[in-house]
Design a protein around this motif. Structure first.
Motif, short mmCIF file in Angstrom:
data_model
loop_
_atom_site.label_atom_id
_atom_site.label_comp_id
_atom_site.label_asym_id
_atom_site.label_seq_id
_atom_site.Cartn_x
_atom_site.Cartn_y
_atom_site.Cartn_z
N PRO A 9 -31.23 -7.87 35.81
CA PRO A 9 -32.52 -8.39 35.33
C PRO A 9 -33.03 -7.62 34.13
O PRO A 9 -32.56 -6.52 33.82
CB PRO A 9 -33.43 -8.19 36.55
CG PRO A 9 -32.82 -7.04 37.30
CD PRO A 9 -31.34 -7.20 37.11
N GLY A 10 -34.01 -8.18 33.46
CA GLY A 10 -34.61 -7.52 32.31
C GLY A 10 -35.26 -6.21 32.69
O GLY A 10 -35.61 -5.97 33.84
N GLY A 11 -35.43 -5.33 31.69
CA GLY A 11 -36.04 -4.03 31.96
C GLY A 11 -35.05 -2.94 32.27
O GLY A 11 -35.43 -1.78 32.39
N ARG A 141 -28.38 -2.26 46.40
CA ARG A 141 -27.93 -2.32 45.01
C ARG A 141 -29.13 -2.57 44.11
O ARG A 141 -29.57 -3.70 43.92
CB ARG A 141 -26.87 -3.42 44.84
CG ARG A 141 -25.61 -3.14 45.64
CD ARG A 141 -24.64 -4.28 45.61
NE ARG A 141 -23.52 -4.05 46.53
CZ ARG A 141 -22.62 -4.95 46.86
NH1 ARG A 141 -22.69 -6.18 46.34
NH2 ARG A 141 -21.65 -4.66 47.71
N GLU A 142 -29.66 -1.49 43.59
CA GLU A 142 -30.80 -1.57 42.70
C GLU A 142 -30.37 -2.07 41.32
O GLU A 142 -29.18 -2.03 40.98
CB GLU A 142 -31.47 -0.20 42.58
CG GLU A 142 -31.95 0.38 43.89
CD GLU A 142 -33.01 -0.48 44.56
OE1 GLU A 142 -33.78 -1.16 43.81
OE2 GLU A 142 -33.08 -0.49 45.79
N PRO A 143 -31.31 -2.56 40.50
CA PRO A 143 -30.94 -3.06 39.16
C PRO A 143 -30.12 -2.05 38.35
O PRO A 143 -29.15 -2.43 37.69
CB PRO A 143 -32.30 -3.34 38.52
CG PRO A 143 -33.18 -3.70 39.68
CD PRO A 143 -32.74 -2.81 40.80
N GLU A 150 -21.63 -3.48 36.63
CA GLU A 150 -21.25 -4.48 35.63
C GLU A 150 -20.50 -3.82 34.47
O GLU A 150 -19.48 -4.35 33.98
CB GLU A 150 -22.49 -5.20 35.10
CG GLU A 150 -22.17 -6.24 34.03
CD GLU A 150 -23.42 -6.88 33.46
OE1 GLU A 150 -23.38 -7.30 32.28
OE2 GLU A 150 -24.43 -6.95 34.19
N ALA A 151 -20.99 -2.66 34.03
CA ALA A 151 -20.31 -1.95 32.94
C ALA A 151 -18.93 -1.47 33.38
O ALA A 151 -17.96 -1.54 32.61
CB ALA A 151 -21.16 -0.76 32.49
N THR A 152 -18.81 -1.01 34.62
CA THR A 152 -17.51 -0.57 35.13
C THR A 152 -16.55 -1.74 35.20
O THR A 152 -15.35 -1.60 34.90
CB THR A 152 -17.68 0.08 36.52
OG1 THR A 152 -18.64 1.14 36.43
CG2 THR A 152 -16.36 0.65 37.01
N GLN A 153 -17.05 -2.90 35.58
CA GLN A 153 -16.23 -4.11 35.57
C GLN A 153 -15.70 -4.38 34.17
O GLN A 153 -14.51 -4.68 33.98
CB GLN A 153 -17.05 -5.30 36.07
CG GLN A 153 -16.38 -6.65 35.91
CD GLN A 153 -15.34 -6.91 36.99
OE1 GLN A 153 -15.69 -7.15 38.13
NE2 GLN A 153 -14.07 -6.85 36.61
#
Length: 252
Positions: A9-11, A141-143, A150-153
């Protein structure tokens, strides 16, 4: 259970805007930092953990060491969830190498912030392919965590590695594998008894019946459970193990 990543999400800092770097510790204790794309041939299954497994009074997680039959050595874990996942990796016959906290992954986010993350496990398969594993319950799983996953993916995609984000695995399978894991040590592989068990289960038959055919169940069952752990024999692990469970030759 493995789950797909959801959009961050944003932020939150957001996906990487610059290339990845990794830091890892060789078996001799030396630390190396290099671009990720230059590290594709590193044997991460043989590196040292980049951070320790600390215990202290009042901590929420229960760290420890798992003795792996795959590597004949200890693999660290920081929680019982990680312990269950390293146990399942150890049980996986396609896995030939395994390490915990294998590297730090560094990158710069779109907002210019420097970010780092150390995945929980690295596993190498027989065919040379690799798996990077993170373990986190779905409800925790916090933002910021999801951004790191996601970056590790993305980093894994660059190298053709598989990335897994593991939640709570199936409890029945975990319970069965945990039982078999009690007999994973080579001391339970007694070849004269193992040979008799292979003959007894040349065709599918109930677990206790076949064990009785091979000798005194008290002496035979530890060897049978070792053969099941080693996948020399097979049993349905989706239901609880019981005396009448059908054991058969492993189908490769």
């Amino acid at each position: 259970m493995e789950q797909k990543l959801q959009a961050v999400p944003g932020g939150v800092a957001g996906p990487p805007a610059e290339g990845f770097e990794v830091v890892y510790v060789d078996a001799d204790g030396s630390e190396t930092r290099r671009p990720l794309t230059d590290a594709w041939a590193v044997r991460f299954e043989s590196v040292m953990p980049v951070r320790g497994f600390h215990s202290y009074k009042g901590q929420r997680h229960l760290p420890g060491l798992w003795w792996s039959s795959t590597v004949s050595g200890h693999i660290g874990y920081e929680s019982w969830l990680e312990r269950d996942h390293v146990m399942l990796l150890d049980f996986d016959p396609s896995v030939t190498g395994l390490s915990s906290q294998p590297f730090w992954l560094f990158w710069t986010a779109e907002n210019g912030k420097a970010i780092s993350h150390a995945p929980d496990y690295f596993a190498r398969r027989q065919d040379g392919s690799a798996i990077v594993i993170d373990c986190r319950p779905a409800d925790r799983r916090e933002p910021r965590d999801r951004m790191k996953f996601e970056a590790t993916q993305r980093a894994c995609d660059l190298l053709g590695w598989e990335f897994r984000l593991g939640g709570a695995p199936d409890p029945t399978r975990v319970g069965n594998v945990r039982w078999l894991a009690g007999y994973r040590h080579p001391r339970h592989h007694i070849e004269p008894v193992a040979a008799m068990l292979r003959r007894a289960f040349a065709e599918p038959r109930p677990l206790l019946d076949g064990a009785g055919q091979a000798g005194d169940p008290v002496a035979v069952l530890p060897v049978l459970f070792n053969l099941l752990w080693q996948h020399e024999l097979s049993v349905d692990l989706s239901v609880p193990l019981h005396a009448d469970a059908l054991v058969s030759p492993e189908v490769l």
